[in-house]
Design a protein around this motif. Sequence first.
Motif, PDB file in Angstrom:
ATOM      1  N   GLY A  37       0.619  -1.237  -0.167  1.00  0.00           N
ATOM      2  CA  GLY A  37       0.060   0.122  -0.094  1.00  0.00           C
ATOM      3  C   GLY A  37       0.605   1.218  -0.167  1.00  0.00           C
ATOM      4  O   GLY A  37       1.644   1.443  -0.311  1.00  0.00           O
ATOM      5  N   ALA A  38       0.413   2.222   0.915  1.00  0.00           N
ATOM      6  CA  ALA A  38       0.969   3.622   0.330  1.00  0.00           C
ATOM      7  C   ALA A  38       1.874   3.136   1.939  1.00  0.00           C
ATOM      8  O   ALA A  38       2.958   4.751   1.595  1.00  0.00           O
ATOM      9  CB  ALA A  38       0.197   4.682   1.764  1.00  0.00           C
ATOM     10  N   SER A  39       2.734   2.068   2.396  1.00  0.00           N
ATOM     11  CA  SER A  39       4.306   2.394   2.748  1.00  0.00           C
ATOM     12  C   SER A  39       5.424   2.680   2.579  1.00  0.00           C
ATOM     13  O   SER A  39       5.637   3.079   2.714  1.00  0.00           O
ATOM     14  CB  SER A  39       4.004   1.241   3.886  1.00  0.00           C
ATOM     15  OG  SER A  39       4.510   0.044   2.570  1.00  0.00           O
ATOM     16  N   GLN A  40       5.130   2.877   0.346  1.00  0.00           N
ATOM     17  CA  GLN A  40       6.703   3.630   0.012  1.00  0.00           C
ATOM     18  C   GLN A  40       6.337   5.244   0.231  1.00  0.00           C
ATOM     19  O   GLN A  40       7.677   5.465  -0.245  1.00  0.00           O
ATOM     20  CB  GLN A  40       6.494   2.818  -1.304  1.00  0.00           C
ATOM     21  CG  GLN A  40       5.142   2.892  -2.031  1.00  0.00           C
ATOM     22  CD  GLN A  40       4.690   2.626  -2.359  1.00  0.00           C
ATOM     23  OE1 GLN A  40       4.110   1.147  -1.171  1.00  0.00           O
ATOM     24  NE2 GLN A  40       3.418   2.644  -3.274  1.00  0.00           N
ATOM     25  N   GLU A  41       5.323   5.705   0.283  1.00  0.00           N
ATOM     26  CA  GLU A  41       5.376   7.095  -0.416  1.00  0.00           C
ATOM     27  C   GLU A  41       5.957   7.423   1.060  1.00  0.00           C
ATOM     28  O   GLU A  41       6.512   7.217   2.423  1.00  0.00           O
ATOM     29  CB  GLU A  41       4.181   7.653   0.360  1.00  0.00           C
ATOM     30  CG  GLU A  41       3.069   7.183  -0.646  1.00  0.00           C
ATOM     31  CD  GLU A  41       1.531   8.234  -0.695  1.00  0.00           C
ATOM     32  OE1 GLU A  41       1.159   8.773   0.454  1.00  0.00           O
ATOM     33  OE2 GLU A  41       0.684   7.533  -1.504  1.00  0.00           O
ATOM     34  N   ASP A  42       7.211   8.954   1.331  1.00  0.00           N
ATOM     35  CA  ASP A  42       8.599   9.194   1.378  1.00  0.00           C
ATOM     36  C   ASP A  42       8.856   8.402   2.237  1.00  0.00           C
ATOM     37  O   ASP A  42       9.803   9.052   3.128  1.00  0.00           O
ATOM     38  CB  ASP A  42       7.747  10.523   2.182  1.00  0.00           C
ATOM     39  CG  ASP A  42       8.810  10.956   2.926  1.00  0.00           C
ATOM     40  OD1 ASP A  42       9.442  11.605   2.639  1.00  0.00           O
ATOM     41  OD2 ASP A  42       8.852  11.520   3.996  1.00  0.00           O
ATOM     42  N   ALA A  43       9.556   6.866   1.914  1.00  0.00           N
ATOM     43  CA  ALA A  43      10.122   5.767   2.695  1.00  0.00           C
ATOM     44  C   ALA A  43      11.959   5.741   1.798  1.00  0.00           C
ATOM     45  O   ALA A  43      11.759   6.366   0.745  1.00  0.00           O
ATOM     46  CB  ALA A  43       9.369   4.665   1.856  1.00  0.00           C
ATOM     47  N   VAL A  44      12.349   5.580   2.907  1.00  0.00           N
ATOM     48  CA  VAL A  44      13.604   4.940   2.158  1.00  0.00           C
ATOM     49  C   VAL A  44      13.813   3.531   1.989  1.00  0.00           C
ATOM     50  O   VAL A  44      13.547   2.382   2.852  1.00  0.00           O
ATOM     51  CB  VAL A  44      14.537   5.278   3.918  1.00  0.00           C
ATOM     52  CG1 VAL A  44      16.289   4.643   2.576  1.00  0.00           C
ATOM     53  CG2 VAL A  44      14.899   6.285   3.385  1.00  0.00           C
ATOM     54  N   ALA A  45      13.941   3.053   0.360  1.00  0.00           N
ATOM     55  CA  ALA A  45      14.475   1.699   0.489  1.00  0.00           C
ATOM     56  C   ALA A  45      15.376   0.888   0.349  1.00  0.00           C
ATOM     57  O   ALA A  45      16.200   1.739  -0.146  1.00  0.00           O
ATOM     58  CB  ALA A  45      13.130   1.972  -0.647  1.00  0.00           C
ATOM     59  N   LEU A  46      15.347  -0.193  -0.451  1.00  0.00           N
ATOM     60  CA  LEU A  46      16.991  -0.736  -0.722  1.00  0.00           C
ATOM     61  C   LEU A  46      16.253  -2.381  -1.598  1.00  0.00           C
ATOM     62  O   LEU A  46      14.897  -2.954  -0.990  1.00  0.00           O
ATOM     63  CB  LEU A  46      17.077  -1.869   0.780  1.00  0.00           C
ATOM     64  CG  LEU A  46      18.220  -3.027   0.238  1.00  0.00           C
ATOM     65  CD1 LEU A  46      19.303  -1.836  -0.151  1.00  0.00           C
ATOM     66  CD2 LEU A  46      18.815  -3.492   1.764  1.00  0.00           C
ATOM     67  N   ASP A  47      16.584  -1.353  -2.498  1.00  0.00           N
ATOM     68  CA  ASP A  47      16.078  -2.991  -3.682  1.00  0.00           C
ATOM     69  C   ASP A  47      18.217  -3.906  -4.130  1.00  0.00           C
ATOM     70  O   ASP A  47      18.631  -3.741  -4.897  1.00  0.00           O
ATOM     71  CB  ASP A  47      16.006  -2.368  -4.957  1.00  0.00           C
ATOM     72  CG  ASP A  47      15.651  -3.327  -6.415  1.00  0.00           C
ATOM     73  OD1 ASP A  47      15.380  -4.849  -5.926  1.00  0.00           O
ATOM     74  OD2 ASP A  47      14.842  -2.784  -7.087  1.00  0.00           O
TER      75      ASP A  47
END
Length: 141
Positions: A37-47
Motif C-alpha cells: 500500500g502507501a508504506s512506500q510514500e516518503d520511504a527509504v527503500a532497498l532493492d
Amino acid sequence: MRIIAGSCRGKRLFTPGGHGIRPTPDKVKGAIFNMIGASQEDAVALDLFSGTGSMGLEALSRGARRCYFCDNSAESLALIRKNAAHCNMEARAKILSGDYMRTLDAIPEKMDVIFIDPPYGSDYYANCLERVAAAGLLQAD
C-alpha cells in the motif's frame, strides 16, 4: 516490463538480453505493491539483488524518498543506471556495487521497505534477513 503506477506510470524499462537477469513480472510487482500500500510514500527503500532496478524504481515512482540499489553484476548495474536515468530518478537512486554483505554494511541509514530477490537456488535470502536484522537496517514500526 514497465513502471506500473506513480510519476513514471507506463514508462518502459530496459531489460537484459539473456537469461542471467530475471526481471520481476509486472503482475507480481503489482501484487507486491498492492499489499504494501502507501508504506512506500516518503520511504527509504532497498532493492537488494536489483537486476534491472524495477522494484526500487517502482517504489521511487510511487513516492519513495530514496532507494538503494545493490547488485554485483556489471550488466545489472549498467541497467539500473540506464533505467534510473530513463525515469529521471538518478538523484534519488543510490547505486551500490558489490557483494550483498558488503553493500548492506555500506548503507548509512535505516530502511522502511526492503525488496530481496536473490538468485534462485541460493541460500542468500536467509542470510540477508539475518544480516538486515543484525545491522538494524529495517525501521521498527
